[in-house]
Design a protein around this motif. Structure first.
Motif, PDB file in Angstrom:
ATOM      1  N   GLN A  63      57.807  31.505  56.081  1.00  0.00           N
ATOM      2  CA  GLN A  63      57.794  32.188  54.790  1.00  0.00           C
ATOM      3  C   GLN A  63      59.013  31.708  53.884  1.00  0.00           C
ATOM      4  OE1 GLN A  63      56.111  36.475  55.612  1.00  0.00           O
ATOM      5  NE2 GLN A  63      57.633  36.039  57.088  1.00  0.00           N
ATOM      6  N   GLN A  67      59.831  34.172  47.103  1.00  0.00           N
ATOM      7  CA  GLN A  67      58.533  33.712  46.768  1.00  0.00           C
ATOM      8  C   GLN A  67      57.837  34.718  45.905  1.00  0.00           C
ATOM      9  OE1 GLN A  67      55.995  31.965  49.424  1.00  0.00           O
ATOM     10  NE2 GLN A  67      54.768  30.954  48.002  1.00  0.00           N
ATOM     11  N   ALA A  68      57.345  34.730  44.713  1.00  0.00           N
ATOM     12  CA  ALA A  68      56.847  35.680  44.087  1.00  0.00           C
ATOM     13  C   ALA A  68      55.482  36.244  44.649  1.00  0.00           C
ATOM     14  CB  ALA A  68      56.544  35.162  42.480  1.00  0.00           C
ATOM     15  N   GLY A  69      55.383  37.548  44.432  1.00  0.00           N
ATOM     16  CA  GLY A  69      53.995  38.089  45.141  1.00  0.00           C
ATOM     17  C   GLY A  69      53.889  37.998  46.405  1.00  0.00           C
ATOM     18  N   THR A  70      55.162  38.046  47.281  1.00  0.00           N
ATOM     19  CA  THR A  70      55.238  38.373  48.583  1.00  0.00           C
ATOM     20  C   THR A  70      56.118  39.137  48.873  1.00  0.00           C
ATOM     21  OG1 THR A  70      56.868  36.571  48.987  1.00  0.00           O
ATOM     22  CG2 THR A  70      54.688  35.727  49.075  1.00  0.00           C
ATOM     23  N   GLU A  73      59.964  38.714  47.805  1.00  0.00           N
ATOM     24  CA  GLU A  73      60.321  38.336  46.638  1.00  0.00           C
ATOM     25  C   GLU A  73      61.707  38.585  46.340  1.00  0.00           C
ATOM     26  OE1 GLU A  73      58.297  39.068  41.841  1.00  0.00           O
ATOM     27  OE2 GLU A  73      57.574  39.748  43.875  1.00  0.00           O
ATOM     28  N   THR A  74      62.193  39.923  46.708  1.00  0.00           N
ATOM     29  CA  THR A  74      63.456  40.307  46.303  1.00  0.00           C
ATOM     30  C   THR A  74      64.478  39.694  47.292  1.00  0.00           C
ATOM     31  OG1 THR A  74      63.058  42.351  47.673  1.00  0.00           O
ATOM     32  CG2 THR A  74      62.607  42.283  45.451  1.00  0.00           C
TER      33      THR A  74
END
Length: 709
Positions: A63, A67-70, A73-74
């Motif tokens: 992963q 990555q945005a939307g996962t 993300e933070t």
């Protein structure tokens, strides 16, 4: 009794021979087919890798961190459970360390071990941020020995500032070269072992350096391109001026090379004197040891003293060569003037290196993309770990559905944990071999492009030489005509010659790889043997390059296969060995001075710009970890560019020289068999005729054969 000299079989007079033969057939077809197949095979590797892994860090599940939307993300940063496992150079081939990796919000800023943190509630709360995802609650409810057995969190934390979104140790170096972490030279690794801080350097030094260099390239790539464009313009200007002012430009190059090196000695002397009163400048290079930040060496007086000595030696050697070869240099300058006249009829040859650079750029891009796909094709492998007897122990498992699998049902206390990066397929087992094959293919393609340029230029300049009435007997577009013949009929010969050279080059790479692998264990005998092998293959590579170059000229003229052309070129050169030594090589020396001048000018400019030593550039120059990275890139790139442009003159001189030798054997200068060479070229090269004919009976026989009518 066999003669020790090469067979003296000069070519016979042929009234139908008018230069490069147009009615020819394809040569070395098998090698052409093999070359095409080898190129088409490698893109199959593109289906396996993921180039995003080079830029964006990935955890052990593949992963992407941040990555945005996962759920990640933070958590944009990557944390390594055991950074010391990243020490192997093979990490650079895989872009992954063989240890559990996880995404975190921020890198650790404390030095802690699991044993120490477990005894303090606040420290343990902080420590839980670095356990495996989804197991924070489990960590709080089990005992220490269970934590150790389940390997759900790393055993050691140390300050890890982020570098290219990855957590690397904050290592310091005290005076005297001592490495420290957390202000301590030793640390407890959490397993009861006391380790030196330098062990961490072994784990991160290579990866850390590579990441910083990568960052420097992202910050300075456009300035590097500007420097290379400047080098290209200067090179083009030099060879254009050389075309019209050959004699003057050669002397200008000689004088300017001496002045540039002299300025380098002066500047280094000023730096050496200015550091006299600076603290720590008298530390020796031996005491300082190896530093990845090369700018540290510039604050040491001994560094500048070494530069002064090296430049002074180079200056003295060049001046002595110019003095002892002064008569030969005058003849070589006349030969360069003759080459300028040839280029005057084939002006498009001056711009042919741009086409070569474009092809080499495609080759480099093809190799780099393939290397990235190969390096990122390894997948995280998970295996079953169990403390009790279990039939499925150490078998591959899938963590996503392991809790509902039959393995978990049969072994209730088993865990599906990360084991290593790799794969079980044939592709993954031979991944290292594919990387070496990719390097070999890069050499083959790069050598092919270089060979294509040599044959194209040779065919064009041969058309000039063998045209009795210039330019009426020449093709309308000599370069395009020669390029078409080379690609249509002699792709196989080009591939054959470049294949031989590439095999030698990949053997040299393998020898360096073996030398690196045996560094810690080799004895003096092994070391001596490896050194001899590397030296022998270096000499062999130079010899093959020389043979290939002249073979391509013969292929361009006569259209025969590579082996026949190489044999003909070799014996032709052996029959004119003295002329090769005193004329051809002296001309190469003068052209090398031109390359040295361009590299020196561009290198000095790059040094003052990227180092920020000129106030006018302080705010313009990019902020870099290592300013030597773009400087070295510009210097090396400038040399390659200058070499590419000056190779036009070098190839012209070599072609004219071989054609001259052929002309002497075919013709005798009479009205029935006139020479094709110009009167000036005849005067230049035949000045050396008396010397070889007096020194060797073999040359007397050859000359008698050449001049008999």
């Amino acid at each position: 009794m066999t003669s020790p000299f090469p067979p003296c079989e000069p070519r016979k007079y042929d009234p139908t021979f008018k230069g490069p033969i147009y009615n020819r057939g394809c040569t070395d077809i098998v090698c052409c087919i093999l070359f095409i197949i080898c190129i088409l095979v490698m893109p199959l590797a593109w289906s396996q890798g993921d180039p995003r892994k080079v830029i964006y860090p990935t955890d052990s599940r593949g992963q992407f961190c941040g990555q945005a939307g996962t759920p990640l993300e933070t958590k944009p940063l990557l944390f390594y459970f055991n950074i010391m496992k990243c020490a192997s150079p093979m990490v650079l081939l895989e872009f992954q360390c063989p240890t559990t990796q996880m995404c975190v919000e921020k890198c650790p800023d404390k030095f802690l071990t699991l044993l120490k943190a477990y005894t303090n509630k606040e420290d343990f709360k902080y420590y839980k941020n670095f356990c495996k995802e989804g197991l924070e609650g489990l960590v709080s409810s089990i005992h220490l020995f269970e934590l150790l057995s389940l390997i759900v969190m790393c055993l050691l934390l140390h300050p890890l500032p982020p570098v290219t979104r990855r957590c690397f140790p904050a290592l310091d170096q005290k005076k005297g070269g001592e490495i420290t972490v957390g202000n301590n030279s030793k640390f407890d690794d959490g397993e009861g072992n006391i380790r030196d801080a330098k062990d961490l350097v072994a784990g991160v030094n290579i990866g850390h350096l590579v990441m910083k260099i990568f960052e420097d390239y992202t910050q300075s790539w456009y300035w590097i391109l500007i420097g290379l464009v400047i080098a290209m313009l200067i090179s083009l200007l030099f060879i254009v001026l050389l075309r019209f002012l050959a004699g003057i430009m050669v002397w200008v190059m000689i004088v300017m090379v001496i002045l540039v090196i002299g300025y380098g000695i002066f500047h280094c002397s000023m730096e050496y004197v200015s550091l006299k009163s600076e603290a720590g400048s008298n530390v020796t290079l031996k005491d300082l040891g190896f530093q990845t930040d090369f700018s540290v060496y510039l604050h040491i007086r001994q560094t500048w003293l070494a530069f002064i000595i090296i430049l002074a030696i180079v200056e003295v050697v060049i001046i002595l060569l110019l003095i002892f070869l002064r008569n030969r240099i005058l003849i070589a300058i006349a030969l360069i003037k003759e080459a300028s006249r040839a280029i005057g009829y084939v002006m498009s040859a001056l711009f042919y290196p741009l086409f070569t650079f474009a092809l080499l750029s495609i080759v480099i891009a093809y190799w780099a993309v393939t290397a990235v796909f190969l390096s990122t094709s390894n997948q995280p492998i998970y295996k079953v770990f169990n403390e009790t007897a279990c039939d499925h122990s150490r078998k591959i498992c899938e963590p996503a559905n392991f809790s509902t699998s039959s393995m978990k049902a049969e072994c209730p206390d088993s865990k599906c944990l990360f084991a290593f990066y790799g794969g079980e397929t044939v592709y993954h087992k031979y991944l290292i071999g594919l990387q070496f094959y990719n390097v070999f293919l890069f050499f083959w393609c790069a050598n092919f492009v270089t060979a294509l340029g040599q044959m194209t230029l040779a065919g064009a300049f041969a058309s000039y030489y063998w045209a009795f009435v210039k330019p009426d007997d020449m093709p309308a577009f000599p370069i395009f005509s020669s390029l078409g013949r080379s690609l249509r009929y002699h792709t196989g010969s080009l591939a054959f010659g470049s294949l031989i050279l590439s095999i030698i080059q990949i053997i040299r790479v393998l020898l360096e790889y073996i030398d690196h692998k045996l560094q810690g264990t080799q004895n003096k005998c092994t070391k001596f043997l490896l050194c001899c092998l590397k030296c022998c293959f270096w000499c062999l590579e130079k010899f093959i390059k020389f043979i290939n170059r002249n073979a391509y000229i013969m292929v361009a003229i006569y259209g025969k296969n590579f082996c026949t052309s190489a044999k003909d070129a070799f014996f032709l050169l052996m029959r004119n060995m003295i002329r090769v030594a005193v004329l051809d090589k002296v001309t190469d020396f003068l052209l090398f001075l031109g390359k040295l001048l361009i590299v020196g000018l561009v290198g000095i400019f790059a040094f003052f710009f990227f180092s920020g030593r000129v106030k006018a550039f302080e705010n313009t120059a990019p902020n870099l970890h290592y300013y030597w990275v773009p400087i070295l890139t510009v210097v090396v790139g400038s040399y390659l560019i200058a070499h590419g442009f000056f190779s036009v003159y070098a190839m012209c001189v070599d072609t004219l020289f071989l054609c001259f030798c052929e002309d002497l054997e075919r013709n005798d200068g009479s009205l029935a068999r006139p020479y094709y060479m110009s009167a000036s070229l005849h005067d230049i090269l035949l000045e050396e005729t008396e010397e070889p004919t007096q020194s060797s009976p073999h040359h007397i026989n050859c000359q008698m054969t050449n001049t008999s009518s």
